[in-house]
Design a protein around this motif. Structure first.
Motif, mmCIF file in Angstrom:
data_model
loop_
_atom_site.group_PDB
_atom_site.id
_atom_site.type_symbol
_atom_site.label_atom_id
_atom_site.label_comp_id
_atom_site.label_asym_id
_atom_site.label_seq_id
_atom_site.Cartn_x
_atom_site.Cartn_y
_atom_site.Cartn_z
ATOM 1 N N LEU A 141 0.805 -1.217 0.000
ATOM 2 C CA LEU A 141 0.000 0.000 0.000
ATOM 3 C C LEU A 141 0.845 1.278 0.000
ATOM 4 N N MET A 142 1.987 1.271 0.683
ATOM 5 C CA MET A 142 2.825 2.466 0.661
ATOM 6 C C MET A 142 3.235 2.822 -0.762
ATOM 7 N N ALA A 143 3.705 1.842 -1.494
ATOM 8 C CA ALA A 143 4.105 2.092 -2.881
ATOM 9 C C ALA A 143 2.893 2.404 -3.750
ATOM 10 N N ALA A 144 1.799 1.676 -3.523
ATOM 11 C CA ALA A 144 0.632 1.803 -4.400
ATOM 12 C C ALA A 144 -0.110 3.111 -4.232
ATOM 13 N N THR A 145 0.112 3.846 -3.150
ATOM 14 C CA THR A 145 -0.588 5.114 -2.928
ATOM 15 C C THR A 145 0.279 6.335 -3.229
ATOM 16 N N GLU A 146 1.436 6.123 -3.799
ATOM 17 C CA GLU A 146 2.308 7.252 -4.137
ATOM 18 C C GLU A 146 1.811 7.928 -5.412
ATOM 19 N N ASP A 147 1.841 9.245 -5.420
ATOM 20 C CA ASP A 147 1.242 10.013 -6.519
ATOM 21 C C ASP A 147 2.164 11.126 -7.003
ATOM 22 N N TRP A 148 2.172 11.310 -8.325
ATOM 23 C CA TRP A 148 2.884 12.434 -8.942
ATOM 24 C C TRP A 148 1.953 13.297 -9.797
#
Length: 300
Positions: A219-226
């Protein structure tokens, strides 16, 4: 002109969180915080009663979003009733990024269908989704509000993939006192973004369904946004700072919808500790993922 059923249609609709980081305008999550709307056809007039959120400032006439959405749905169903009595019990915070407008729209469309004889034949589930999307302007919140669970929406006409989340997922919403305008923060987004940012966002968004359904360790990786959060940060600096602080502590956090609420995707055994990280003055909502979307309730 359609035939209208006697009695009230009572509908319960969940709050929703959209985007979940990289899933801009596509990803949504239904949450266990509910508004209820009751609608009854009468011989004439319009009566609107509001309890809870918005009771002091929402209009009680045809400008109310539930009423405008009812009118749109009745048009699709064949015609308007002579009169309406509408009762709204609002628990979802308004203008905070938890899908209050989508809840109003979905409640109205589902209630209108329930009040019309053969309503489900005249307006099937796909047509309800299409109309709700048309009224809201994008499908992320309305898809989750109608279907429950986690949803991913795309296309014209809109299509939806619904995903059951891991049972231990326990979202925590941090709700500030300030409000946010979806229209205002959408206007802050640039017309183009760097190709590298788009590519990074696509990779993270591809992880979201798996992270939610079977691999919460992602989830940490999957919720990263640019794609959107950095551009909206000047409109909600406290929310952006909280997202950064939570993520620095290893919590999968993102702006909820257009903000300013911050959503932390925690697990059951972590939720209490995460909730304790709330800044002073913020409301903390410890929630679960709502497995069901908009529901017609039995008569009271």
């Amino acid at each position: 002109m359609p035939s209208f059923r006697a009695g009230a249609a009572r509908v319960r609709v969940p709050a929703t969180s959209a985007n979940l980081g990289p899933g801009f305008d596509s990803a949504g999550l239904a949450l266990t915080l509910y508004d209820e709307v009751s609608v009854r056809v009468t011989d004439s007039g319009l009566v609107v009663d509001i309890a809870g959120e918005g009771a002091d400032d929402l209009p009680r006439d045809d400008r109310h979003l539930v009423v405008t959405s009812l009118r749109a749905a009745f048009d699709r169903l064949g015609g308007q009733p002579a009169g309406l009595v509408v009762d709204c019990t609002n628990r979802i915070p308004h203008a905070r990024g938890l899908g209050s407008s989508s809840a109003a729209i979905c409640a109205a469309v589902v209630a209108a269908r329930a009040l019309v004889e053969d309503g489900e034949e005249l307006l099937d589930d796909d047509a309800v989704l299409a109309l709700a999307t048309e009224l809201e302007g994008h499908p992320d919140n309305v898809a989750a509000c109608l279907r429950g669970g986690a949803t991913f929406a795309w296309g014209h006409p809109v299509q939806v993939l619904r995903v059951d989340v891991v049972p231990e997922l326990a979202p925590v919403a941090f709700v500030p006192t300030v409000r946010s305008s979806t229209r205002t923060v959408r206007a802050m987004l640039p017309a183009t973004v760097p190709h590298a940012d788009a590519a990074a966002n696509a990779g993270r968004a591809a992880l979201l369904p798996t992270a939610l359904a079977t691999r919460p360790d992602l989830l940490m990786a999957a919720t990263e946004d640019w794609l959107h959060q950095q551009y909206r940060a000047p409109a909600m600096p406290e929310s952006a700072a909280l997202v950064a602080a939570l993520r620095a502590d290893g919590v999968a956090a993102a702006i909820s919808g257009a903000g300013p609420t911050v959503l932390a995707l925690t697990l059951s055994d972590e939720a209490q500790a995460v909730a304790a990280l709330a800044p002073a003055g913020w409301t903390v909502l410890r929630l679960r993922v709502a497995p069901d979307g908009s529901q017609v309730l039995p008569p009271a």
